[in-house]
Enzyme design. Structure first.
Site, PDB file in Angstrom:
ATOM      1  N   ASP A   1     -10.768   3.372   3.501  1.00  0.00           N
ATOM      2  CA  ASP A   1     -11.187   1.968   3.387  1.00  0.00           C
ATOM      3  C   ASP A   1     -12.708   1.872   3.253  1.00  0.00           C
ATOM      4  O   ASP A   1     -13.229   0.825   2.860  1.00  0.00           O
ATOM      5  CB  ASP A   1     -10.748   1.175   4.638  1.00  0.00           C
ATOM      6  CG  ASP A   1      -9.599   0.219   4.345  1.00  0.00           C
ATOM      7  OD1 ASP A   1      -9.360  -0.072   3.150  1.00  0.00           O
ATOM      8  OD2 ASP A   1      -8.951  -0.229   5.302  1.00  0.00           O
TER       9      ASP A   1
ATOM     10  N   LYS B   1       0.843  -1.203   0.000  1.00  0.00           N
ATOM     11  CA  LYS B   1       0.000   0.000   0.000  1.00  0.00           C
ATOM     12  C   LYS B   1       0.877   1.252   0.000  1.00  0.00           C
ATOM     13  O   LYS B   1       0.663   2.172  -0.797  1.00  0.00           O
ATOM     14  CB  LYS B   1      -0.934  -0.009   1.221  1.00  0.00           C
ATOM     15  CG  LYS B   1      -2.058  -1.027   1.077  1.00  0.00           C
ATOM     16  CD  LYS B   1      -2.851  -1.253   2.351  1.00  0.00           C
ATOM     17  CE  LYS B   1      -3.858  -2.384   2.131  1.00  0.00           C
ATOM     18  NZ  LYS B   1      -4.624  -2.748   3.318  1.00  0.00           N
TER      19      LYS B   1
ATOM     20  N   GLN C   1      -4.699  -1.315   9.374  1.00  0.00           N
ATOM     21  CA  GLN C   1      -4.650  -2.653   8.786  1.00  0.00           C
ATOM     22  C   GLN C   1      -5.339  -3.655   9.706  1.00  0.00           C
ATOM     23  O   GLN C   1      -5.026  -3.737  10.896  1.00  0.00           O
ATOM     24  CB  GLN C   1      -3.181  -3.053   8.537  1.00  0.00           C
ATOM     25  CG  GLN C   1      -3.011  -4.378   7.840  1.00  0.00           C
ATOM     26  CD  GLN C   1      -3.536  -4.350   6.399  1.00  0.00           C
ATOM     27  OE1 GLN C   1      -3.381  -3.371   5.676  1.00  0.00           O
ATOM     28  NE2 GLN C   1      -4.161  -5.436   5.972  1.00  0.00           N
TER      29      GLN C   1
END
Ligand code: NAP
Length: 285
Positions: A120, A53, A97
């Protein structure tokens, strides 16, 4: 019939190239898009995802940083950092995460991220906006799948769509996007009776199960578009999807491979969401 392959890797590369000009336009306005990824613990798979990422951002000129904590860190420390990042004008996207260690309240952590930096798309406010058909941040994996439909010129309106899996990160948002696009949607789970009876009706079949080669050719309607979200590691170390690719590609009309399908699109759409966040802040969107 051998299915046409929807090449996620090629589409991801093409999109990432196209993002560079948007990043530079934002940088010229003093808003270089910035993403922070918070990693708690030493899970090897999570470490790889986070590295990919951050590197994905840097490769197209975005700002990105990783903040790591020992698995034993207390939740208050992480929440304090999130509050700081929420207030930091150089940061447009914040991602924690998952999974978090067991002593964390995952929902409380996700809700602590400012909704306008929640790239997200897991914050309740953003889930609600998606459910209402007015999304702000679309969760990256289903967002990537929608881009693949666009690329494959798949018209979703009026189609029978079946999603196998009802997780908050894939199955549910995927179903909402398909509903918003005018498909007739069935969402299956581990308790579904006669799963194959459902999947055989599907013009669009999305598998997000987490079981290698779970979808077999006899479960697929001839000519269907088959999207394989699964990423499973086989005992020999190779990656494999939730769909038996070799069998299903002889029945499907279009199909995504693993690797090289949905996977590369997920990080690409994370970059897209962060750029969109920065564009909103700059008043471009
Ligand atoms: P998850 O949270 O474990 O959800 C799996 C879903 O599959 C659950 O809803 C479960 O039903 C359902 N299921 C399990 N066995 C089933 C069965 N026999 N019949 C019908 N449904 C069944 O997994 P996830 O996070 O959604 O991820 C799914 C897969 O996608 C995994 O392989 C994951 O690694 C992969 N993934 C890939 C990407 C990417 O970038 N390509 C991103 C995220 C995830 P219940 O709810 O009833 O338990």
């Amino acid at each position: 019939m051998t299915a046409q392959i929807i090449d996620g890797k090629a589409l991801a590369d093409e999109l990432r190239q196209s993002f560079k000009a948007r990043v530079e336009a934002l940088a010229a306005r003093g808003q270089r898009p910035g993403l922070v990824v918070i990693l708690v613990g030493e899970d090897p798979a999570s470490q790889v995802y986070v590295k990919n990422k951050v590197n994905g951002c840097l490769a197209i000129g975005m700002h990105s940083e990783k903040i790591t904590y020992d698995a034993a860190v207390d939740q208050a420390t992480v929440l304090k950092k999130i509050a700081e990042l929420n207030a930091d004008p150089a940061i447009h996207g914040i991602l924690v995460q998952l999974p978090l260690p067991k002593h964390f309240d995952e929902e409380a952590v996700l809700e602590a991220i400012a909704a306008d930096k929640d790239v997200d798309g897991f914050h309740a406010e953003n889930v609600g906006a998606l459910a209402q058909g007015n999304p702000r941040f679309i969760p990256c994996t289903p967002y990537g799948v929608m881009k693949m439909f666009e690329q494959g010129k798949v018209d979703l309106s009026g189609k029978e769509a079946v999603v196998i899996g009802r997780s908050n990160i894939v199955g549910k948002p995927m179903a909402l996007l398909l509903i918003n696009a005018g498909a007739t949607v069935t969402v299956c789970n581990s308790r579904t009776k006669d799963l194959a009876g459902h999947t055989r009706r599907a013009d669009i079949l999305v598998a997000a199960v987490g079981k290698p080669k779970f979808v077999t050719a006899d479960m697929v309607k001839p000519g269907a578009v088959v999207i394989d979200v699964g990423i499973n590691r086989l005992p020999d170390g190779k990656l494999c999807g939730d769909v038996d690719f070799v069998g299903c590609r002889e029945v499907a009309g279009q199909i995504t491979p693993v690797p090289g399908g949905v996977g590369p699109m997920t990080i690409t759409m994370l970059l897209a969401n962060t750029i969109e966040a920065a564009e909103r802040k700059a008043g471009i969107r």
